[in-house]
Design a protein around this motif. Structure first.
Motif, PDB file in Angstrom:
ATOM      1  N   GLN A  70       0.861  -1.176   0.000  1.00 23.66           N
ATOM      2  CA  GLN A  70       0.000   0.000   0.000  1.00 23.66           C
ATOM      3  C   GLN A  70       0.908   1.239   0.000  1.00 23.66           C
ATOM      4  O   GLN A  70       1.626   1.486   0.959  1.00 23.66           O
ATOM      5  CB  GLN A  70      -0.912   0.010   1.229  1.00 23.66           C
ATOM      6  CG  GLN A  70      -1.861  -1.178   1.305  1.00 23.66           C
ATOM      7  CD  GLN A  70      -2.886  -1.157   0.184  1.00 23.66           C
ATOM      8  OE1 GLN A  70      -3.299  -0.101  -0.283  1.00 23.66           O
ATOM      9  NE2 GLN A  70      -3.293  -2.337  -0.259  1.00 23.66           N
ATOM     10  N   ILE A 105       1.559   8.566   2.867  1.00 19.32           N
ATOM     11  CA  ILE A 105       0.932   8.350   4.160  1.00 19.32           C
ATOM     12  C   ILE A 105       0.602   6.867   4.349  1.00 19.32           C
ATOM     13  O   ILE A 105      -0.034   6.246   3.496  1.00 19.32           O
ATOM     14  CB  ILE A 105      -0.355   9.195   4.304  1.00 19.32           C
ATOM     15  CG1 ILE A 105      -0.047  10.675   4.055  1.00 19.32           C
ATOM     16  CG2 ILE A 105      -0.972   9.000   5.674  1.00 19.32           C
ATOM     17  CD1 ILE A 105       0.948  11.275   5.011  1.00 19.32           C
ATOM     18  N   ASN A 106       1.050   6.337   5.489  1.00 14.03           N
ATOM     19  CA  ASN A 106       0.740   4.963   5.896  1.00 14.03           C
ATOM     20  C   ASN A 106       1.172   3.945   4.838  1.00 14.03           C
ATOM     21  O   ASN A 106       0.377   3.112   4.383  1.00 14.03           O
ATOM     22  CB  ASN A 106      -0.756   4.821   6.202  1.00 14.03           C
ATOM     23  CG  ASN A 106      -1.069   3.574   7.012  1.00 14.03           C
ATOM     24  OD1 ASN A 106      -0.199   3.023   7.697  1.00 14.03           O
ATOM     25  ND2 ASN A 106      -2.306   3.113   6.934  1.00 14.03           N
ATOM     26  N   ARG A 163       2.723   0.669   3.763  1.00 15.95           N
ATOM     27  CA  ARG A 163       2.810  -0.596   4.507  1.00 15.95           C
ATOM     28  C   ARG A 163       2.660  -1.781   3.556  1.00 15.95           C
ATOM     29  O   ARG A 163       2.334  -1.614   2.381  1.00 15.95           O
ATOM     30  CB  ARG A 163       1.705  -0.658   5.573  1.00 15.95           C
ATOM     31  CG  ARG A 163       0.313  -0.742   4.986  1.00 15.95           C
ATOM     32  CD  ARG A 163      -0.769  -0.590   6.037  1.00 15.95           C
ATOM     33  NE  ARG A 163      -2.106  -0.855   5.499  1.00 15.95           N
ATOM     34  CZ  ARG A 163      -2.818   0.017   4.819  1.00 15.95           C
ATOM     35  NH1 ARG A 163      -2.333   1.227   4.578  1.00 15.95           N
ATOM     36  NH2 ARG A 163      -4.017  -0.307   4.353  1.00 15.95           N
ATOM     37  N   ASP A 220       0.457  -5.213   3.390  1.00 14.23           N
ATOM     38  CA  ASP A 220      -0.661  -5.966   3.957  1.00 14.23           C
ATOM     39  C   ASP A 220      -0.328  -7.452   4.010  1.00 14.23           C
ATOM     40  O   ASP A 220       0.458  -7.974   3.205  1.00 14.23           O
ATOM     41  CB  ASP A 220      -1.939  -5.749   3.133  1.00 14.23           C
ATOM     42  CG  ASP A 220      -2.498  -4.353   3.298  1.00 14.23           C
ATOM     43  OD1 ASP A 220      -2.185  -3.713   4.318  1.00 14.23           O
ATOM     44  OD2 ASP A 220      -3.243  -3.900   2.410  1.00 14.23           O
ATOM     45  N   SER A 238       4.750   0.389   9.503  1.00 16.61           N
ATOM     46  CA  SER A 238       4.200   1.354   8.547  1.00 16.61           C
ATOM     47  C   SER A 238       5.012   2.633   8.655  1.00 16.61           C
ATOM     48  O   SER A 238       5.497   2.987   9.740  1.00 16.61           O
ATOM     49  CB  SER A 238       2.717   1.624   8.812  1.00 16.61           C
ATOM     50  OG  SER A 238       2.534   2.264  10.054  1.00 16.61           O
ATOM     51  N   SER A 257       5.431   6.878   7.101  1.00 13.65           N
ATOM     52  CA  SER A 257       4.772   8.013   6.460  1.00 13.65           C
ATOM     53  C   SER A 257       5.793   9.125   6.257  1.00 13.65           C
ATOM     54  O   SER A 257       6.778   9.237   7.004  1.00 13.65           O
ATOM     55  CB  SER A 257       3.608   8.526   7.310  1.00 13.65           C
ATOM     56  OG  SER A 257       2.604   7.545   7.474  1.00 13.65           O
ATOM     57  N   SER A 277       7.730   9.561   9.794  1.00 16.33           N
ATOM     58  CA  SER A 277       7.360   8.742  10.948  1.00 16.33           C
ATOM     59  C   SER A 277       7.419   7.263  10.594  1.00 16.33           C
ATOM     60  O   SER A 277       7.262   6.873   9.433  1.00 16.33           O
ATOM     61  CB  SER A 277       5.952   9.107  11.440  1.00 16.33           C
ATOM     62  OG  SER A 277       4.988   8.861  10.431  1.00 16.33           O
ATOM     63  N   ASN A 337       6.059   3.443  12.428  1.00 15.88           N
ATOM     64  CA  ASN A 337       5.211   2.875  13.471  1.00 15.88           C
ATOM     65  C   ASN A 337       5.298   1.358  13.443  1.00 15.88           C
ATOM     66  O   ASN A 337       5.330   0.737  12.378  1.00 15.88           O
ATOM     67  CB  ASN A 337       3.753   3.308  13.277  1.00 15.88           C
ATOM     68  CG  ASN A 337       3.591   4.800  13.083  1.00 15.88           C
ATOM     69  OD1 ASN A 337       3.519   5.262  11.953  1.00 15.88           O
ATOM     70  ND2 ASN A 337       3.547   5.559  14.148  1.00 15.88           N
ATOM     71  N   SER A 349       3.511  -1.334  20.975  1.00 13.04           N
ATOM     72  CA  SER A 349       3.628  -0.414  19.841  1.00 13.04           C
ATOM     73  C   SER A 349       4.771   0.558  20.098  1.00 13.04           C
ATOM     74  O   SER A 349       5.010   0.971  21.234  1.00 13.04           O
ATOM     75  CB  SER A 349       2.323   0.350  19.609  1.00 13.04           C
ATOM     76  OG  SER A 349       2.035   1.210  20.695  1.00 13.04           O
ATOM     77  N   ASN A 375       6.448   4.120  18.241  1.00 14.77           N
ATOM     78  CA  ASN A 375       6.255   5.167  17.239  1.00 14.77           C
ATOM     79  C   ASN A 375       7.409   6.158  17.303  1.00 14.77           C
ATOM     80  O   ASN A 375       7.853   6.534  18.397  1.00 14.77           O
ATOM     81  CB  ASN A 375       4.941   5.920  17.477  1.00 14.77           C
ATOM     82  CG  ASN A 375       3.746   4.997  17.562  1.00 14.77           C
ATOM     83  OD1 ASN A 375       3.363   4.377  16.590  1.00 14.77           O
ATOM     84  ND2 ASN A 375       3.164   4.915  18.742  1.00 14.77           N
ATOM     85  N   ASN A 381       8.882   9.894  15.345  1.00 13.57           N
ATOM     86  CA  ASN A 381       8.544  10.994  14.449  1.00 13.57           C
ATOM     87  C   ASN A 381       9.696  11.983  14.371  1.00 13.57           C
ATOM     88  O   ASN A 381      10.245  12.385  15.399  1.00 13.57           O
ATOM     89  CB  ASN A 381       7.294  11.737  14.949  1.00 13.57           C
ATOM     90  CG  ASN A 381       6.068  10.853  14.984  1.00 13.57           C
ATOM     91  OD1 ASN A 381       5.433  10.606  13.974  1.00 13.57           O
ATOM     92  ND2 ASN A 381       5.725  10.369  16.175  1.00 13.57           N
TER      93      ASN A 381
END
Length: 288
Positions: A41, A92-93, A95, A97, A114, A116, A140, A142, A183, A185, A187
């Motif tokens: 994606q 954006i995002n 990743r 799948d 993921s 961004s 970023s 994640n 998780s 994260n 940035n």
């Protein structure tokens, strides 16, 4: 255009400048161009715009039409135009799948990641401002993973507890050996602003260029742990770093030393917990 306006407007209320502009915005799902089995994606967004304003009258000598000015009668003729350019690009995002649903999920799978990226830039100049540059970038990454619960119910097969309704809460006692979620994260948030005003008075030296930088690197992690089905804990820690290891005279641009952490600026942590009283395990309150 110059002179444009409504019928009810007077001549001095109508538009006093020629405006030219264009905008281009595109959104492309690059992942659709790749083999479907890859499960990529990758949404790409790009935009660019330019806008110019040519005044009716010269910016310095406002009683002379701009089209009649020359370098001789208006030294700042070439600086009278108001010009603005904007451009941005974002991913954006991004990743991968999970395409093989039969394969067991692992904590090291790339599908848990993921990333961004977003960049915005604005350039501007006019009669008073020789150069104005504003840049913003955010990158970023994640990571998220949910563990399969692995709980132990030590009293589940104790026969005498099954026969006693008032001891049901003991029979259903359980404990989870693994955390529930984890998780992480990170940035990188940076902004750079540069402005140089014009020296409009003959004989004076050029004005200095003003620069402002705000380079930050933030990261946090969260661990969720359901010790039992009724008792849950959540721990979060956030770290903020500020990169300012340079002198004011250094020509540091927005992408210079991009992955440098900088110095610690702020640390914050929270621990929260919830407990659900198992009153529904008691015979007189099992309707709750």
């Amino acid at each position: 255009t110059i002179g444009f306006g409504g019928v009810e407007q007077r001549v001095n209320e109508r538009n006093l400048e020629d405006t030219k502009q264009y905008d281009l915005v595109t959104n492309v799902s690059v992942g659709k161009l790749l083999p479907k089995k890859w499960g990529i994606q990758l949404p790409l967004n790009y935009s660019i715009s330019e806008e110019t304003h040519d005044p009716k009258y010269d910016a310095q000598y406002q009683d002379i039409l701009y089209e009649n000015t020359t370098i001789d009668n208006s030294p700042n003729k070439n600086e009278s135009q108001d010009y603005t350019k904007r451009k941005s690009i974002s991913l954006i995002n991004v990743r991968k799948d999970r395409t093989n649903t039969q394969k067991k999920a692992r904590f090291y799978d790339v599908e848990n990641l993921s990333v961004s990226y977003a960049y915005n830039e604005t350039e501007h100049r006019d009669y008073n401002v020789q150069k104005h540059l504003d840049q913003n970038v955010r990158a970023s990454a994640n990571y998220n993973y949910s563990f399969q619960p692995k709980s132990i119910e030590p009293f589940k097969n104790w026969g005498f507890l099954t026969k006693k309704k008032y001891l049901k809460f003991i029979k259903d006692f359980n404990i989870n050996l693994l955390p529930s979620t984890i998780s992480v994260n990170s940035n990188i948030i940076r902004s750079y602003n540069e402005q140089k005003s014009r020296s409009l008075v003959d004989g004076l030296p050029p004005l200095p260029t003003l620069k402002q930088r705000h380079f930050m690197f933030d990261w946090d992690y969260t661990v969720g742990y359901n010790i039992t089905k009724s008792l849950q804990f959540n721990f979060r820690a956030a770290n903020n770093y500020l990169y300012d290891d340079f002198d004011a005279a250094d020509d540091i641009q927005i992408f210079d030393n991009f992955f440098s952490l900088g110095r610690p600026d702020h640390y914050h942590q929270t621990l929260s917990g919830t407990y659900k009283i198992p009153i529904n395990k008691l015979p007189l309150l099992d309707f709750v």
